[in-house]
Motif scaffolding. Structure first.
Motif, PDB file in Angstrom:
ATOM      1  N   PHE A 466       0.801  -1.224   0.000  1.00 11.06           N
ATOM      2  CA  PHE A 466       0.000   0.000   0.000  1.00 11.06           C
ATOM      3  C   PHE A 466       0.840   1.283   0.000  1.00 11.06           C
ATOM      4  O   PHE A 466       0.319   2.364   0.238  1.00 11.06           O
ATOM      5  CB  PHE A 466      -0.984  -0.001   1.180  1.00 11.06           C
ATOM      6  N   SER A 467       2.116   1.155  -0.302  1.00 10.42           N
ATOM      7  CA  SER A 467       2.939   2.371  -0.212  1.00 10.42           C
ATOM      8  C   SER A 467       2.640   3.353  -1.343  1.00 10.42           C
ATOM      9  O   SER A 467       3.098   4.488  -1.302  1.00 10.42           O
ATOM     10  CB  SER A 467       4.424   2.014  -0.129  1.00 10.42           C
ATOM     11  N   HIS A 468       1.864   2.914  -2.343  1.00 10.61           N
ATOM     12  CA  HIS A 468       1.538   3.881  -3.399  1.00 10.61           C
ATOM     13  C   HIS A 468       0.088   4.333  -3.340  1.00 10.61           C
ATOM     14  O   HIS A 468      -0.446   4.889  -4.296  1.00 10.61           O
ATOM     15  CB  HIS A 468       1.931   3.314  -4.767  1.00 10.61           C
ATOM     16  N   SER A 469      -0.533   4.183  -2.186  1.00  9.05           N
ATOM     17  CA  SER A 469      -1.927   4.636  -2.027  1.00  9.05           C
ATOM     18  C   SER A 469      -2.016   6.152  -2.120  1.00  9.05           C
ATOM     19  O   SER A 469      -1.054   6.860  -1.809  1.00  9.05           O
ATOM     20  CB  SER A 469      -2.438   4.249  -0.643  1.00  9.05           C
ATOM     21  N   LYS A 470      -3.195   6.625  -2.520  1.00  5.85           N
ATOM     22  CA  LYS A 470      -3.427   8.085  -2.506  1.00  5.85           C
ATOM     23  C   LYS A 470      -4.131   8.495  -1.217  1.00  5.85           C
ATOM     24  O   LYS A 470      -3.908   9.584  -0.674  1.00  5.85           O
ATOM     25  CB  LYS A 470      -4.265   8.490  -3.718  1.00  5.85           C
ATOM     26  N   ASP A 471      -5.034   7.663  -0.747  1.00  7.77           N
ATOM     27  CA  ASP A 471      -5.770   7.946   0.491  1.00  7.77           C
ATOM     28  C   ASP A 471      -5.830   6.679   1.338  1.00  7.77           C
ATOM     29  O   ASP A 471      -5.993   5.589   0.788  1.00  7.77           O
ATOM     30  CB  ASP A 471      -7.238   8.311   0.204  1.00  7.77           C
ATOM     31  N   ILE A 472      -5.728   6.853   2.631  1.00  8.80           N
ATOM     32  CA  ILE A 472      -5.941   5.713   3.546  1.00  8.80           C
ATOM     33  C   ILE A 472      -6.798   6.225   4.708  1.00  8.80           C
ATOM     34  O   ILE A 472      -6.511   7.284   5.291  1.00  8.80           O
ATOM     35  CB  ILE A 472      -4.599   5.144   4.070  1.00  8.80           C
ATOM     36  N   PHE A 473      -7.851   5.480   5.017  1.00  9.79           N
ATOM     37  CA  PHE A 473      -8.734   5.893   6.117  1.00  9.79           C
ATOM     38  C   PHE A 473      -8.586   4.961   7.317  1.00  9.79           C
ATOM     39  O   PHE A 473      -8.272   3.783   7.152  1.00  9.79           O
ATOM     40  CB  PHE A 473     -10.197   5.906   5.651  1.00  9.79           C
ATOM     41  N   PHE A 474      -8.830   5.528   8.477  1.00  7.42           N
ATOM     42  CA  PHE A 474      -8.819   4.752   9.723  1.00  7.42           C
ATOM     43  C   PHE A 474     -10.159   4.945  10.408  1.00  7.42           C
ATOM     44  O   PHE A 474     -10.655   6.074  10.483  1.00  7.42           O
ATOM     45  CB  PHE A 474      -7.715   5.262  10.675  1.00  7.42           C
ATOM     46  N   ILE A 475     -10.732   3.851  10.889  1.00 13.28           N
ATOM     47  CA  ILE A 475     -11.989   3.997  11.635  1.00 13.28           C
ATOM     48  C   ILE A 475     -11.913   3.220  12.956  1.00 13.28           C
ATOM     49  O   ILE A 475     -11.222   2.209  13.065  1.00 13.28           O
ATOM     50  CB  ILE A 475     -13.229   3.523  10.808  1.00 13.28           C
ATOM     51  N   GLY A 476     -12.616   3.738  13.943  1.00 16.04           N
ATOM     52  CA  GLY A 476     -12.670   3.077  15.242  1.00 16.04           C
ATOM     53  C   GLY A 476     -13.764   3.727  16.064  1.00 16.04           C
ATOM     54  O   GLY A 476     -14.298   4.777  15.681  1.00 16.04           O
ATOM     55  N   ARG A 477     -14.106   3.101  17.153  1.00 16.22           N
ATOM     56  CA  ARG A 477     -15.111   3.672  18.062  1.00 16.22           C
ATOM     57  C   ARG A 477     -14.531   3.717  19.464  1.00 16.22           C
ATOM     58  O   ARG A 477     -13.766   2.833  19.846  1.00 16.22           O
ATOM     59  CB  ARG A 477     -16.398   2.827  18.066  1.00 16.22           C
ATOM     60  N   GLY A 478     -14.929   4.717  20.232  1.00 17.80           N
ATOM     61  CA  GLY A 478     -14.455   4.832  21.606  1.00 17.80           C
ATOM     62  C   GLY A 478     -12.945   4.965  21.634  1.00 17.80           C
ATOM     63  O   GLY A 478     -12.349   5.704  20.850  1.00 17.80           O
TER      64      GLY A 478
END
Ligand code: G6P
Length: 613
Positions: A466-478
């Motif tokens: 994934f080193s050539h990704s343009k966007d990376i999202f992170f999700i979590g709760r609490g």
């Protein structure tokens, strides 16, 4: 963390010590000192000690690059303050009366307070606020004829971590050293023999070194090196040849300081936690508040910048759950201008690695100007925030060189946990049994971090994809939302990939429109009550084309039903999970940036310490 060097040889020691210390400045740089054994005007043995506050160049100037301190045997130290602010009196070497013994130390003597009080009752007087001076006096006390015996007796009385370099007045030309849980190497060469905290200090003279095993003592002179165990029996040790270059050596063989600091996290957390837990209780004597005082606090207001702000976010969940006390969290840059409504009995907590961040310092001053009680959680001893706060909780991460924080972050989390437990106990919500269980688990966290580090190849392999990704999202709760914020910040800081972290429940309110085929979404899920909900959010993004990486605890294997790839961390109490999940997120950021060939330690446009607004 401090740097130690020692030399016994056939040339002037002081210039060699200064050269060595220069290579160890990355381990500490707030003050430095040397002690050289020689002969005074009356032909008597003497130990000359010169110390200076500030960078090593001040000591260089004071000693004419070492030329003004004669003698062929000595020890030196570059300091990163832990106990006692940076000052001449607190810098090493420390000595016992009549300079009969001089000591340099790297590490933390956990029980120094008790030992110090006892020594004072016995008539010893202390000039510094350091833990090290205790070791100097104890050695003086135990030293009769045999230095090895004095050192082994010392080892039975001090707790914590130490690498010590020692000179005895009546043993000119000899250096003694011992270590427990702090590094120390021994080097041999034609010009003489060495001790050092790390290889770069002596690489100019020798590549022939012995990594001193834990709990071993060494005696060295210009022409001999002898090793002893704690029972004073002589033993044989093996020397190895160093084949790294100087730059690699400074990073302890790691490619970058960031990776080295990621690996230093177990020790950093240990150093921060262990001295504050006694018999299953959290002991925060240094704050100067007892439980009655803590019980008076009605509200916490926390303020910080960058990663330290994410620690505040974690703290909110953790402290509210553990101590049932409301916690407000602000970015320091917002707090200082929003004219906050703060009631008395509010404790304002400012968290900062450097202790110099302009906005965090301004937030602290704002709180003080309103007459509120303030607490600083800071790594750099004697920094502005540490000096100005009413109470200071030092994180003992040692110097952090890489711009992107890792080990300081982990120690800040540990500090917050200890504070939460102390507040909960003071408010009657954490009973002795619960406190014992929580402290026991805190003590286990470093081992669990080590286990994650052992599996780094899996993360490295994944990151490369994934080193050539343009966007990376992170999700979590609490709590996992707070960890996601940190994972996303780490990634964007050093890989320059656009990244955002969302409280997973917010996805449907806009962000989900950004999800495209193949986009990486990292879902962090360590909280049982929220696990199913987070998994549903992961299903939502996956069905819109996202590639999903799950980060969860061992046992939560149903994650694999939805995630394309899963990283597991050891199980712990849910309230401490942030300390474990952050490690793979740091490694992910590191390896993505590495895959792009970027300068990981010095990312563009960023500074380690932001001292302007
Ligand atoms: C900079 C650093 C961050 C850090 C932040 C706050 O942005 O790059 O790693 O979290 O400052 O710094 P402090 O020293 O106050 O923790």
């Amino acid at each position: 963390m401090c740097g130690i060097v020692g030399f016994a040889g056939y040339q002037q020691a002081a210039p060699v010590l200064l050269e060595g210390l220069e290579k160890l400045e990355y381990r500490g740089y707030d003050s430095a000192g040397i002690a050289v054994s020689g002969v005074n005007g009356d032909g008597e043995p003497s130990i000359e000690i010169v110390k200076a506050k500030g960078r090593l160049k001040v000591l260089r100037e004071m000693t004419d690059d070492g030329r003004s301190v004669p003698g062929c045997c000595g020890i030196g130290h570059t300091r990163w303050a832990t106990h006692g602010e940076p000052s001449v009196v607190n810098s090493h070497p420390h000595y016992a009366k009549n300079k009969r013994v001089a000591v340099v130390h790297n590490g933390i003597i956990e029980n120094y307070q008790t030992l110090r009080e006892k020594l004072i009752r016995e008539g010893y007087s202390f000039v510094s606020s350091t833990d090290t001076e205790t070791a100097a006096h104890l050695l003086d006390k135990y030293y009769e004829k045999d230095p090895i015996e004095a050192i082994s007796r010392l080892m039975f009385h001090i707790r914590g971590s130490y690498a010590l370099g020692i000179l005895f007045l009546d043993r000119p030309g000899e250096i003694y050293a011992v270590r427990k849980d702090s590094p120390l190497i021994v080097g041999r060469s034609e010009q003489g023999n060495f001790i050092a905290s790390d290889v770069p200090a002596i690489l100019k003279y020798t590549r022939d070194v012995c990594f001193l095993p834990n709990l071993e003592i060494v005696r060295l002179s210009a022409d001999a090196i002898r090793f002893y165990n704690v029972d004073r029996e002589e033993i044989q040790e093996r020397f190895t040849q160093i084949d790294w270059d100087t730059e690699a050596a400074e990073k302890g063989g790691f490619a970058h300081f960031m990776l080295k600091e990621i690996y230093e996290q177990p020790k950093a957390v240990r150093d921060t936690v262990n001295p504050r837990i006694r018999d299953g209780h959290v002991v925060l004597e240094e704050l100067g508040w007892d439980d009655a005082e803590l019980a008076k606090i009605r509200r916490l207001q926390m303020a910080a910048c960058g990663s330290a702000y994410h620690v505040c976010m974690t703290a909110r969940y953790m402290i509210e759950q553990t101590a049932r006390i409301p916690v407000d969290v602000d970015l320091a840059s917002e707090f200082r201008y929003r004219d906050p409504l703060l009631e008395k009995d509010t404790l304002v907590v400012v968290i900062s690695q450097s202790g110099e961040t302009a906005d965090s310092l301004a937030a602290l001053r704002e709180a003080k100007s309103r007459g509120l009680k303030t607490l600083a959680i800071v790594n750099v001893v004697g920094s502005s925030i540490a000096r100005e706060a009413d109470s200071v909780f030092y994180t003992w991460a040692g110097p952090e060189i890489s711009v992107a924080t890792t080990k300081a972050y982990s120690t800040q989390l540990a500090a917050v946990y200890l504070l939460a437990i102390a507040l909960g106990r003071a408010r009657g919500l954490v009973d002795a049994e619960k406190e014992a269980a929580m402290t026991q688990e805190l003590l286990r966290l470093p081992d669990k971090i080590e286990r994650i580090l052992e599996e780094k190849e899996r993360i490295q392999w994944f990151a490369n994809k994934f080193s050539h990704s343009k966007d990376i999202f992170f999700i979590g709760r609490g709590l996992d939302y707070a960890s996601s914020l940190e994972g996303s910040l780490k990634l964007k800081e050093i890989s320059y990939i656009h990244s955002e972290a969302y409280a997973a429940g917010e996805l449907k309110h806009g962000t989900i429109s950004l999800i495209e085929d193949g986009i990486l979404v990292v879902g962090v899920a360590t909280q049982n009550a929220l696990f199913e909900k987070l998994v549903s959010n992961m299903v939502e993004v996956k069905s819109r084309g996202a590639y999903v990486l799950g980060v969860t605890s061992y046992g939560n294997y149903s994650m694999e039903d939805v995630a394309n790839y899963t990283i597991y961390v050891p199980r712990t109490m849910e309230c401490f999970a942030a300390s474990l999940v952050v490690v793979p997120l740091q490694l992910l950021a590191y390896y993505v940036a590495l895959g792009k060939g970027l300068d990981v330690d010095k990312p563009r446009n960023l500074a380690k310490s932001v001292t302007v607004e």
